[in-house]
Design a protein around this motif. Structure first.
Motif, PDB file in Angstrom:
ATOM      1  N   THR A  40       0.833  -1.204   0.000  1.00 48.75           N
ATOM      2  CA  THR A  40       0.000   0.000   0.000  1.00 48.75           C
ATOM      3  C   THR A  40       0.864   1.248   0.000  1.00 48.75           C
ATOM      4  O   THR A  40       0.573   2.221  -0.714  1.00 48.75           O
ATOM      5  N   ALA A  41       1.947   1.239   0.778  1.00 48.33           N
ATOM      6  CA  ALA A  41       2.856   2.391   0.794  1.00 48.33           C
ATOM      7  C   ALA A  41       3.458   2.628  -0.583  1.00 48.33           C
ATOM      8  O   ALA A  41       3.542   3.775  -1.058  1.00 48.33           O
ATOM      9  N   ALA A  42       3.859   1.564  -1.253  1.00 50.37           N
ATOM     10  CA  ALA A  42       4.438   1.691  -2.588  1.00 50.37           C
ATOM     11  C   ALA A  42       3.424   2.244  -3.578  1.00 50.37           C
ATOM     12  O   ALA A  42       3.732   3.110  -4.412  1.00 50.37           O
ATOM     13  N   ALA A  43       2.175   1.770  -3.485  1.00 50.42           N
ATOM     14  CA  ALA A  43       1.137   2.241  -4.395  1.00 50.42           C
ATOM     15  C   ALA A  43       0.837   3.718  -4.167  1.00 50.42           C
ATOM     16  O   ALA A  43       0.659   4.488  -5.123  1.00 50.42           O
ATOM     17  N   LEU A  44       0.803   4.147  -2.912  1.00 49.41           N
ATOM     18  CA  LEU A  44       0.517   5.543  -2.610  1.00 49.41           C
ATOM     19  C   LEU A  44       1.635   6.457  -3.099  1.00 49.41           C
ATOM     20  O   LEU A  44       1.370   7.547  -3.620  1.00 49.41           O
ATOM     21  N   GLU A  45       2.867   6.017  -2.936  1.00 55.07           N
ATOM     22  CA  GLU A  45       3.969   6.837  -3.461  1.00 55.07           C
ATOM     23  C   GLU A  45       3.883   6.939  -4.976  1.00 55.07           C
ATOM     24  O   GLU A  45       4.085   8.024  -5.547  1.00 55.07           O
ATOM     25  N   GLU A  46       3.587   5.856  -5.640  1.00 53.72           N
ATOM     26  CA  GLU A  46       3.471   5.858  -7.097  1.00 53.72           C
ATOM     27  C   GLU A  46       2.369   6.811  -7.557  1.00 53.72           C
ATOM     28  O   GLU A  46       2.483   7.457  -8.612  1.00 53.72           O
ATOM     29  N   MET A  47       1.311   6.936  -6.777  1.00 55.32           N
ATOM     30  CA  MET A  47       0.201   7.812  -7.127  1.00 55.32           C
ATOM     31  C   MET A  47       0.535   9.290  -6.948  1.00 55.32           C
ATOM     32  O   MET A  47      -0.170  10.158  -7.471  1.00 55.32           O
ATOM     33  N   GLY A  48       1.568   9.593  -6.168  1.00 54.34           N
ATOM     34  CA  GLY A  48       1.959  10.978  -5.973  1.00 54.34           C
ATOM     35  C   GLY A  48       1.585  11.578  -4.638  1.00 54.34           C
ATOM     36  O   GLY A  48       1.591  12.810  -4.494  1.00 54.34           O
ATOM     37  N   VAL A  49       1.289  10.740  -3.644  1.00 55.83           N
ATOM     38  CA  VAL A  49       1.038  11.241  -2.297  1.00 55.83           C
ATOM     39  C   VAL A  49       2.296  11.958  -1.794  1.00 55.83           C
ATOM     40  O   VAL A  49       3.419  11.542  -2.068  1.00 55.83           O
ATOM     41  N   ASP A  50       2.108  13.041  -1.055  1.00 56.33           N
ATOM     42  CA  ASP A  50       3.241  13.840  -0.577  1.00 56.33           C
ATOM     43  C   ASP A  50       3.878  13.277   0.684  1.00 56.33           C
ATOM     44  O   ASP A  50       5.098  13.373   0.856  1.00 56.33           O
ATOM     45  N   VAL A  51       3.063  12.727   1.584  1.00 56.26           N
ATOM     46  CA  VAL A  51       3.558  12.248   2.879  1.00 56.26           C
ATOM     47  C   VAL A  51       2.889  10.923   3.214  1.00 56.26           C
ATOM     48  O   VAL A  51       1.665  10.790   3.070  1.00 56.26           O
ATOM     49  N   LEU A  52       3.675   9.952   3.653  1.00 55.32           N
ATOM     50  CA  LEU A  52       3.153   8.695   4.195  1.00 55.32           C
ATOM     51  C   LEU A  52       3.274   8.744   5.712  1.00 55.32           C
ATOM     52  O   LEU A  52       4.333   9.082   6.248  1.00 55.32           O
ATOM     53  N   LEU A  53       2.194   8.367   6.397  1.00 55.79           N
ATOM     54  CA  LEU A  53       2.141   8.455   7.844  1.00 55.79           C
ATOM     55  C   LEU A  53       1.699   7.132   8.449  1.00 55.79           C
ATOM     56  O   LEU A  53       0.915   6.395   7.849  1.00 55.79           O
ATOM     57  N   ASN A  54       2.201   6.831   9.636  1.00 54.67           N
ATOM     58  CA  ASN A  54       1.630   5.746  10.427  1.00 54.67           C
ATOM     59  C   ASN A  54       1.222   6.331  11.783  1.00 54.67           C
ATOM     60  O   ASN A  54       0.950   7.527  11.877  1.00 54.67           O
ATOM     61  N   TRP A  55       1.132   5.508  12.816  1.00 55.34           N
ATOM     62  CA  TRP A  55       0.897   6.057  14.158  1.00 55.34           C
ATOM     63  C   TRP A  55       1.711   5.277  15.170  1.00 55.34           C
ATOM     64  O   TRP A  55       2.251   4.200  14.885  1.00 55.34           O
ATOM     65  N   ASP A  56       1.836   5.851  16.368  1.00 59.17           N
ATOM     66  CA  ASP A  56       2.682   5.279  17.406  1.00 59.17           C
ATOM     67  C   ASP A  56       1.813   4.729  18.529  1.00 59.17           C
ATOM     68  O   ASP A  56       1.617   5.371  19.558  1.00 59.17           O
ATOM     69  N   VAL A  86       8.635  10.167  -1.354  1.00 62.12           N
ATOM     70  CA  VAL A  86       7.607  10.628  -0.430  1.00 62.12           C
ATOM     71  C   VAL A  86       8.211  10.902   0.950  1.00 62.12           C
ATOM     72  O   VAL A  86       9.125  10.198   1.400  1.00 62.12           O
ATOM     73  N   GLU A  87       7.725  11.973   1.625  1.00 65.51           N
ATOM     74  CA  GLU A  87       8.125  12.188   3.011  1.00 65.51           C
ATOM     75  C   GLU A  87       7.418  11.164   3.900  1.00 65.51           C
ATOM     76  O   GLU A  87       6.338  10.667   3.561  1.00 65.51           O
ATOM     77  N   ILE A  88       8.014  10.870   5.039  1.00 65.46           N
ATOM     78  CA  ILE A  88       7.481   9.855   5.939  1.00 65.46           C
ATOM     79  C   ILE A  88       7.478  10.384   7.363  1.00 65.46           C
ATOM     80  O   ILE A  88       8.300  11.230   7.735  1.00 65.46           O
ATOM     81  N   GLY A  89       6.536   9.875   8.168  1.00 65.36           N
ATOM     82  CA  GLY A  89       6.493  10.280   9.563  1.00 65.36           C
ATOM     83  C   GLY A  89       5.360   9.604  10.297  1.00 65.36           C
ATOM     84  O   GLY A  89       4.551   8.887   9.714  1.00 65.36           O
ATOM     85  N   ALA A  90       5.289   9.858  11.579  1.00 64.16           N
ATOM     86  CA  ALA A  90       4.220   9.322  12.425  1.00 64.16           C
ATOM     87  C   ALA A  90       3.212  10.420  12.715  1.00 64.16           C
ATOM     88  O   ALA A  90       3.568  11.583  12.884  1.00 64.16           O
ATOM     89  N   LEU A  91       1.962  10.038  12.768  1.00 65.81           N
ATOM     90  CA  LEU A  91       0.887  10.951  13.163  1.00 65.81           C
ATOM     91  C   LEU A  91       0.204  10.350  14.392  1.00 65.81           C
ATOM     92  O   LEU A  91      -0.841   9.748  14.278  1.00 65.81           O
ATOM     93  N   VAL A  92       0.796  10.470  15.555  1.00 65.17           N
ATOM     94  CA  VAL A  92       2.098  11.032  15.860  1.00 65.17           C
ATOM     95  C   VAL A  92       2.843  10.095  16.812  1.00 65.17           C
ATOM     96  O   VAL A  92       2.239   9.207  17.420  1.00 65.17           O
TER      97      VAL A  92
END
Length: 294
Positions: A40-56, A86-92
């Protein structure tokens, strides 16, 4: 017109933010296999999403509380290697779960692994089950916010002393809407503020944040405004004030990073595509017109 709608208030400083609209998609690390999350992360980056986020968190936040779940920062390290742009990070990230010096070192390492694409999303923490099961002291909401304010300078200081240093001034995203403490901390430390709510509520929080920036001698436009939205981006906004579908209204009051969630096991990528199309239309409309030849 209701006096609490954004249109009834004086113009916000954030409404003049020249930044382009961006889309961040959160992939909850729950109820899915690692292969599904990676795909899913790979597909979202391919689509042009700016930031991928997960959570903690350590347990699912919805569905079966004992269902499959993965850890935040290990996942960010894997994303750093498996993505390119794509930028990556936690929300939050929950500030309580890691020593601030250790967290600074982890963030610096993922920053290098990703080639300078990490956003340090951080908050004071709230999910008591995580604290109880993993042996952290839950304390009080105010105490956890005090700890966040204490630890952010420690994180920055550690970054200044690490070898090698971070590849860039790592953006700090702070999530939360508390007006007495959280937004003060945002004004003092954040590059990005993230909140939830309809346009009227978000506009109010922007004003409170602007006031804290004035008290701290900071330009409010230094802080990018972020908010959670539903996928339908607001061509027919819900006038009730519900945040669902109000991306356009949020954009008009200065929101520039729009976040939504996709379940890795069954990602609805068509809805992501709609949101990305809206982003591109908004950004194209904001571009200055090309000069007329001759």
């Amino acid at each position: 017109m209701s006096p609490d709608t954004p249109e009834a208030q004086p113009a916000l400083a954030s409404s003049a933010d020249p930044r382009p609209a961006r889309v961040g998609i959160q992939i909850p690390p729950q109820h899915a296999t690692w292969a599904q999350i990676r795909s899913t992360a790979a597909a979202l980056e391919e689509m042009g999403v700016d930031v991928l986020l997960n959570w903690d968190h350590f347990y699912p936040l919805s569905g079966d509380a004992g269902g499959p779940h993965f850890e935040c920062w290990t996942m960010l390290g894997a994303w750093a290697e498996s993505t390119q742009n794509v930028e990556i990070g936690a929300l939050v990230t929950c500030n309580s779960y890691r020593n601030p010096n250790l967290l600074a070192d982890m963030a610096r390492t993922v920053d290098h692994m990703s080639g300078g694409r990490l956003i340090l999303g951080i908050g004071s923490g709230w999910k008591q089950l995580d604290y109880d099961e993993y042996g952290y002291e839950f304390g009080t909401a105010g105490g956890r916010l005090d700890n966040l304010a204490r630890d952010l300078p420690i994180i920055r200081d550690r970054w200044s002393r690490l070898n090698p240093a971070p590849t860039r001034d790592i953006p700090i995203l702070i999530g939360g809407g508390g007006e007495k403490k959280t937004l003060r901390i945002v004004a003092e430390h954040a590059s990005i503020w993230h909140g939830f709510g309809g346009p009227a509520e978000i506009a109010h929080k922007h004003r409170v944040l602007d006031d804290w920036c004035a008290r701290r001698g900071r330009d409010p436009l230094e802080i990018e405004r972020s908010a959670g939205v539903a996928f339908v981006p607001g061509r027919n906004p819900d006038q009730s004030g519900d945040y669902a579908g109000n991306a356009q209204q949020l954009h008009e009051i200065g929101t520039r990073l729009f976040t939504a969630s996709v379940a890795a096991a069954h990602p609805d990528l068509a809805r992501v595509r709609d949101l990305l199309q809206w982003r591109d239309e908004v950004n194209a409309a904001a571009m200055p017109a090309a000069p007329t030849p001759g």
